[in-house]
Every structure is written in structure tokens, then in C-alpha cells.
Design a protein around this motif. Structure first.
Motif, short mmCIF file in Angstrom:
data_model
loop_
_atom_site.label_atom_id
_atom_site.label_comp_id
_atom_site.label_asym_id
_atom_site.label_seq_id
_atom_site.Cartn_x
_atom_site.Cartn_y
_atom_site.Cartn_z
N ILE A 140 0.78 -1.39 -0.06
CA ILE A 140 -0.15 -0.09 0.09
C ILE A 140 0.87 1.16 -0.02
CG2 ILE A 140 -1.71 1.34 1.25
CD1 ILE A 140 -2.71 -1.14 -0.10
N ARG A 141 0.52 2.31 -1.11
CA ARG A 141 1.36 3.48 -0.96
C ARG A 141 0.64 4.52 -0.29
NH1 ARG A 141 1.86 1.66 -6.76
NH2 ARG A 141 0.16 3.36 -7.19
N PHE A 142 1.36 5.13 0.42
CA PHE A 142 0.96 6.43 0.99
C PHE A 142 1.19 7.78 0.33
CE2 PHE A 142 1.83 4.36 5.58
CZ PHE A 142 0.75 3.62 5.47
N LEU A 182 -1.31 9.11 -7.14
CA LEU A 182 -0.98 7.51 -7.48
C LEU A 182 -1.11 6.77 -5.98
CD1 LEU A 182 1.77 8.18 -10.22
CD2 LEU A 182 -0.77 8.02 -10.59
N SER A 183 -1.64 7.21 -4.99
CA SER A 183 -1.54 6.54 -3.88
C SER A 183 -2.71 5.55 -3.61
CB SER A 183 -1.16 7.52 -2.53
OG SER A 183 -2.47 8.33 -2.41
N HIS A 184 -2.80 4.97 -2.41
CA HIS A 184 -3.94 4.15 -2.08
C HIS A 184 -4.47 4.66 -0.90
CE1 HIS A 184 -1.19 0.85 -4.04
NE2 HIS A 184 -2.14 1.11 -4.85
N ILE A 185 -3.53 5.45 0.05
CA ILE A 185 -4.04 6.14 1.45
C ILE A 185 -3.37 7.54 1.01
CG2 ILE A 185 -3.73 6.32 3.67
CD1 ILE A 185 -4.09 3.32 3.77
N VAL A 186 -4.25 8.48 1.46
CA VAL A 186 -3.57 9.89 1.80
C VAL A 186 -3.45 10.42 3.01
CG1 VAL A 186 -3.95 12.31 0.90
CG2 VAL A 186 -4.50 10.19 -0.84
N ALA A 203 -6.25 8.90 5.47
CA ALA A 203 -7.57 8.87 4.71
C ALA A 203 -7.35 8.03 3.51
CB ALA A 203 -8.12 10.14 4.16
N GLU A 204 -8.44 7.21 3.16
CA GLU A 204 -8.45 6.45 1.97
C GLU A 204 -8.59 7.12 0.70
OE1 GLU A 204 -8.35 2.95 1.52
OE2 GLU A 204 -8.06 2.87 3.66
N ARG A 205 -7.78 6.77 -0.11
CA ARG A 205 -7.58 7.60 -1.47
C ARG A 205 -9.15 7.87 -2.24
NH1 ARG A 205 -8.14 10.03 -5.59
NH2 ARG A 205 -6.58 10.17 -7.21
N ASP A 206 -9.93 7.10 -2.19
CA ASP A 206 -11.25 7.20 -2.69
C ASP A 206 -12.25 7.56 -1.53
OD1 ASP A 206 -11.50 4.92 -1.27
OD2 ASP A 206 -12.11 3.55 -2.88
N ALA A 207 -11.80 8.11 -0.61
CA ALA A 207 -12.94 8.72 0.57
C ALA A 207 -13.72 9.86 -0.05
CB ALA A 207 -12.27 9.12 1.75
#
Length: 417
Positions: A140-142, A182-186, A203-207
Motif C-alpha cells: 500500500i502506498r501512502f 497515485l497513492s492508495h492512502i492519503v 484517509a482512503e484515496r477514494d474517500a
């Protein structure tokens, strides 16, 4: 240009960008410092093959970034107690330097992720470490949502959070959000306006309410996609809030952030010098007054290459020295050890900045006018050096180094020191 190139998404585009999917399989877990360096060398060679193309056309490094995070390099600083390799920070600096020599934009996309791993280790609860380190080792990328374009200074945050039950609700705007697109979590830096306390909210990238804009228009480090983020009522569980407390006490947090920046600049310098040597050897003409048959025999060119090589090696030596000092500060976070690590890292940052700018500028003087042709895109090294070294001004590092030497004043505690 191939059809495949035409179909690839670009930086600074108004086209809709769907968040990147999570990896289908867990990332490889690197087990040693030697393995980390070997993997970095392999990937740098792959990334370097099309780095000029990606820069020229603004192509986002989607496949490259997936390969990078799946390689295990994004998890090499996860402590051994949590399943990672826990590599030396001297090794981390070398890994980032190697990757940056292949493509400095790709190396920079890792920067905040790795700094965040350090913050989790310093300030996270045992449960948070278990969860977040586990995600890192899965691949998982931050990204980041730290800096703000219109605040008073880089450490002033206007993004706020309020607590509602088991969640924090966050509102604000961010810029320079390297890695977020390009992350999965921000992770978002937000402040509780009642207590004035800062948090990292993962936060989730798609929150819902989190909008990452692909609007990075800088002339350098183009494919980092370091654009902006709109945060409107984004909800993050309290369990995903890590306090920003590492700068309230002596820790190596600032030095960790800085050594990664310095390593990127060293990689830019190494790439520029390598390009200079290759161009002089194969394309440049000797100057008429030299009396030589090839440009590589020009005595002034030879001397300049020698000077640049020496400066690069000095910068790399200081990088390794700084990494060892950070290791000592993490093992024993006493004030003097932390300050020594911060001093050593500041010295490395000064030299890597100077050699990156010098090498990428000297490239054209030594290689000649034909090296400026668009077909070579060699100006990307200067553009990358000029933009990336603006991250924190080295003029202040000279001041802090001198102030400690003369007056015994320790360096400040923040992510830019």
C-alpha cells in the motif's frame, strides 16, 4: 509516438483520473540491506530507459510505480519487530540515490511515504503500527496532504478537523501533494482548532469528499504529479489519527525527511554527470584551440569532469555519514545525538544541492550546443535539480551550521531541518 504512449495518462491534465487499485498480491518483503540496494539498481536501470520520454511528454509513471512499490523498497524501513528489514538509513539514502539516478520524479514520489513510516514508528500506538506497517508491507502506498499553498509558511496549517463520534471530519486545501494522485492512502495533516493539536489522518484515496487534482505544472520533477487536494468533510476513523508529536521532543524525524531529499539531489547529480560523460565521449566536438581529435581529450573538459566527480563523491560520503548518525539517534534519541544527526544531514543536503545544480548546468558547457537539442531532453536534469532543491533553502542550513559551531545553538526541529 506510439499508440501506447498516446493512451497513457499525463500530468497536469483535466481528464478524469480514477484512483489506482490496491495491489492484487502482497508486495515482496526485502530482508536485508544488500538486497535493498540490489533491487534498487535493477529498478533504476528499468526506470532510466524511458525517463526522458516520460518527462518530455508528461507521462505518469503508472506501471513503474507499481513495480517500485511491489518490489518491497517502500517497506525497507519498517522495523524488524513488525516484519520489515529495518535497514540502515545509510542504506535508505543509497537506495533513493540509485532510484533517483534512474528517474528522480519516481524517487521523489516515495519521499513522503518513507517519512511517514518514520512518523508512525515515532508517534503511532502499538495498534496503529501493527495496522499501518502491515499495509506498507502489503504494498500500500501512502501519498501526502501536508503543505498548503496560501498559509503563512510551510509549517502553518489551516486544514482543520472536528471530532464526531468515532470519526474525525476534515476540511481544507492542500498543495505540493507529491504521491497523492497515485497513492492508495492519503495522510492529511490537520489541526484540532480547539486544542491546537496536529494530526496525521490516514484517509482512503477514494474517500468521499477527497478530491486529488492532477494540476502540477512545474517545469521540473514533472511526473511527480505534485498537485493539489480539496478536502470537504472527509471522514477518517479516530484509530487512523497519528499525532504530529515527533518535533515536540528530540527525534530524528526531521533528519529522516531531509536525508531522503538529499539523496534525490545526489541521484540527479549522478545522472547529469553520467549523461555529460556519455555525450562528450560520443557526440561532442573538440574545441578548435585544444588541438585534440576528440572532445574527451580536451584538458579543460577532463578537469571539469574530475571536479564534478570529486564533488559528487564528497556529497555521497556525507549522505552515508548522515545515515549512520540517524541510526544512532534512533537508537538513542538524546538531544545531542539527534542534533548530531540533524547537523550531518544538513551538511549532506548542502553538498547534494550544490552538486546537483552544478552538474546539471555544467552538462551543457562541456557537451556543447548540440546537447541542448530537444531530441536529447538533457535539460530535464537541470529542471529537476532546480525545482527539487527548492524544497528547503540551503542558505538557512549554512546559517544553522555556523550558529551551532559558533554559539552552540542546536538546529530547529521540523521536517525542513
Amino acid at each position: 509516438m506510439t499508440t501506447a504512449t498516446l493512451d497513457r495518462p499525463r500530468v497536469n491534465s483535466s481528464e478524469p483520473f480514477v484512483p489506482r487499485p490496491r495491489p492484487a498480491q502482497p508486495a515482496h518483503v526485502i530482508r536485508s540491506d544488500a538486497e535493498a540496494v540490489a533491487v534498487a539498481r535493477r529498478l533504476a536501470a528499468e526506470f532510466g530507459a524511458e525517463s526522458a520520454l516520460r518527462d518530455r511528454d508528461g507521462l505518469l509513471p503508472l506501471a513503474e510505480l507499481d513495480a517500485y512499490s511491489q518490489s518491497g523498497l517502500w517497506g525497507i524501513t519498517v522495523p524488524k519487530a513488525h516484519g520489515g528489514a529495518g535497514v540502515s538509513f545509510a542504506t535508505l539514502a543509497e537506495v533513493i540515490r540509485i532510484v533517483a539516478e534512474g528517474d528522480s520524479s519516481i524517487a521523489q514520489i516515495t519521499q513522503n511515504h518513507l517519512a511517514l513510516v518514520g512518523h508512525i514508528d515515532l508517534d503511532g500506538t502499538p495498534a496503529q503500527k501493527e495496522e499501518l506497517f502491515g499495509l506498507v508491507l502489503q504494498g500500500i502506498r501512502f501519498g501526502n496532504a501536508f503543505s498548503e499553498k496560501h498559509s503563512k509558511n510551510v509549517a502553518a496549517f489551516e486544514t482543520t478537523l472536528v471530532f464526531e463520534g468515532d470519526d474525525a471530519v476534515i476540511d481544507g486545501q492542500k498543495f505540493y501533494t507529491t504521491g497523492a494522485l497515485l497513492s492508495h492512502i492519503v495522510p492529511i495533516v490537520a489541526v484540532d482548532p480547539i486544542e491546537g493539536k496536529g494530526y496525521l489522518a490516514f484517509a482512503e484515496r477514494d474517500a468521499p469528499g477527497l478530491t486529488v487534482h492532477n494540476d502540477w505544472s512545474s517545469f521540473g520533477q514533472r511526473t511527480t504529479a505534485s498537485g493539489s487536494i480539496q478536502i470537504a468533510g472527509v471522514r477518517v476513523p479516530r484509530s487512523r489519527l497519528v499525532p504530529v508529536a515527533a518535533f515536540d521532543r528530540p527525534t530524528a524525524a526531521g533528519a529522516i525527511s531531509q536525508i531522503i531529499q538529499a539523496a534525490i539531489d545526489a541521484g540527479i547529480a549522478a545522472a547529469a554527470i553520467a549523461e555529460t560523460v556519455a555525450f562528450v565521449q560520443t557526440r561532442s566536438r573538440p574545441w578548435i584551440d585544444s588541438g585534440k581529435d576528440t572532445a574527451a581529450e580536451d584538458p579543460f573538459t577532463i578537469s571539469a569532469i574530475g571536479d564534478l566527480t570529486l564533488r559528487l563523491h564528497a556529497a555521497e560520503a556525507l549522505l552515508e555519514r548522515a545515515g549512520r548518525a540517524i541510526d544512532r539517534a534512533l537508537a538513542d534519541p538524546a538531544e545531542e545525538a539527534v542534533n548530531a544527526a540533524t547537523l550531518a544531514t544538513a551538511e549532506a543536503k548542502v553538498l547534494t544541492t550544490e552538486v546537483a545544480i552544478s552538474a546539471s548546468n555544467k552538462l551543457f558547457e562541456l557537451a556543447g550546443t548540440r546537447s541542448t537539442l530537444a531530441e536529447h531532453n538533457l535539460d530535464r536534469h537541470w529542471r529537476n535539480a532546480r525545482v527539487h532543491t527548492l524544497h528547503d533553502p540551503v542558505r538557512w542550513k549554512y546559517y544553522h551550521l555556523g550558529n551551532y559551531r559558533l554559539n552552540g545553538v542546536h538546529l530547529p526541529r521540523h521536517a525542513w531541518s
